[in-house]
Design a protein around this motif. Structure first.
Motif, short mmCIF file in Angstrom:
data_model
loop_
_atom_site.label_atom_id
_atom_site.label_comp_id
_atom_site.label_asym_id
_atom_site.label_seq_id
_atom_site.Cartn_x
_atom_site.Cartn_y
_atom_site.Cartn_z
N UNK A 225 0.83 -1.20 0.00
CA UNK A 225 0.00 0.00 0.00
C UNK A 225 0.86 1.25 0.00
N UNK A 226 0.43 2.23 -0.76
CA UNK A 226 1.13 3.51 -0.80
C UNK A 226 0.16 4.57 -0.33
N UNK A 227 0.68 5.54 0.43
CA UNK A 227 -0.21 6.47 1.11
C UNK A 227 0.46 7.81 1.35
N UNK A 228 -0.33 8.76 1.75
CA UNK A 228 0.11 10.08 2.17
C UNK A 228 -0.28 10.22 3.64
N UNK B 233 -3.77 8.58 7.69
CA UNK B 233 -3.25 7.93 6.48
C UNK B 233 -4.28 8.11 5.37
N UNK B 234 -3.81 8.56 4.22
CA UNK B 234 -4.70 8.79 3.08
C UNK B 234 -4.15 8.06 1.87
N UNK B 235 -5.02 7.31 1.22
CA UNK B 235 -4.66 6.61 -0.01
C UNK B 235 -5.50 7.21 -1.14
N UNK C 138 -5.38 7.23 -4.40
CA UNK C 138 -5.73 6.40 -5.55
C UNK C 138 -6.92 5.49 -5.25
N UNK C 139 -7.12 5.19 -3.98
CA UNK C 139 -8.23 4.33 -3.56
C UNK C 139 -9.37 5.14 -2.93
N UNK C 140 -9.14 6.45 -2.81
CA UNK C 140 -10.10 7.35 -2.16
C UNK C 140 -10.46 6.80 -0.77
N UNK C 141 -9.40 6.44 -0.02
CA UNK C 141 -9.53 5.82 1.29
C UNK C 141 -8.80 6.65 2.33
N UNK C 142 -9.50 6.99 3.41
CA UNK C 142 -8.91 7.74 4.52
C UNK C 142 -8.95 6.88 5.77
N UNK C 143 -7.81 6.79 6.46
CA UNK C 143 -7.72 5.98 7.67
C UNK C 143 -7.39 6.88 8.86
N UNK C 144 -8.14 6.66 9.94
CA UNK C 144 -7.83 7.31 11.20
C UNK C 144 -7.34 6.21 12.14
N UNK C 145 -6.20 6.44 12.79
CA UNK C 145 -5.70 5.52 13.80
C UNK C 145 -6.00 6.20 15.14
N UNK C 146 -7.06 5.72 15.79
CA UNK C 146 -7.55 6.36 17.01
C UNK C 146 -7.03 5.66 18.26
N UNK D 22 -13.96 6.90 1.30
CA UNK D 22 -14.27 5.78 2.19
C UNK D 22 -13.42 6.01 3.44
N UNK D 23 -14.03 5.90 4.61
CA UNK D 23 -13.33 6.19 5.86
C UNK D 23 -13.33 4.94 6.74
N UNK D 24 -12.17 4.62 7.28
CA UNK D 24 -12.04 3.50 8.21
C UNK D 24 -11.29 3.99 9.45
N UNK D 25 -11.68 3.45 10.60
CA UNK D 25 -11.02 3.75 11.87
C UNK D 25 -10.31 2.48 12.33
N UNK D 26 -9.04 2.63 12.66
CA UNK D 26 -8.26 1.52 13.22
C UNK D 26 -7.96 1.90 14.67
N UNK D 27 -8.41 1.08 15.58
CA UNK D 27 -8.25 1.36 17.01
C UNK D 27 -6.89 0.91 17.50
#
Length: 148
Positions: A33-36, A48-50, A52-60, A107-112
């Motif tokens: 995976x490649x990200x900003x 973390x933002x990807x 190319x996949x229009x995916x945003x990740x929050x590490x909470x 698309x938004x995902x939260x990783x705890x």
């Protein structure tokens, strides 16, 4: 814990490049995976933002963002009213940021934080997440899993 001692402790809490965030980044990178990082132009400045996949990740962090039914989401024994208000504001802000990102087509995902402690399970979850979020640009190479 006295107020000055608690204040000193809380002032050392980092907002970026936390240990859980670094773990997620290492696992994502190992999976190809490649990200900003920390895109300030997006609501909530996702960790973390990807694009190319229009995916945003929050590490909470479980404590600060109130991971439900998690032992790490305790409430300090002193100044409970202050902490309940603070945690309520954090959760409301998180919900607003997720809603705004989704409205913008992300698309938004939260990783705890607690989920980052089991690396194999985290890696498997991230593999599924990447497979379910294909690249938006067909001219880019498809997702490949790098075996370790």
């Amino acid at each position: 814990m006295t107020d000055p001692a608690r204040s000193a402790l809380m002032s050392r809490v980092k907002g970026k490049n936390t240990r859980p965030e670094l773990i997620v980044r290492q696992e994502l990178h190992a999976l190809g995976g490649r990200f900003r990082l920390h895109r300030k132009d997006l609501p909530g400045c996702p960790d973390i933002v990807m694009p190319a996949r229009k995916l945003a990740l929050f590490v909470h962090g479980c404590f600060w963002h109130r991971h439900q039914n998690c032992r790490m989401a305790s409430i300090p024994k002193t100044r409970r009213e202050f902490w309940n208000q603070k945690f309520g504001n954090n959760v409301a802000r998180d919900q607003r940021n997720v809603s705004e990102l989704e409205r913008l087509g992300w698309r938004v995902e939260v990783i705890w934080e607690c989920r980052t402690r089991k690396r194999k399970e985290l890696s498997a979850s991230l593999r599924i997440l990447l497979a379910s979020s294909p690249r938006r640009d067909p001219s880019l190479p498809p997702f490949t899993v790098v075996k370790r």
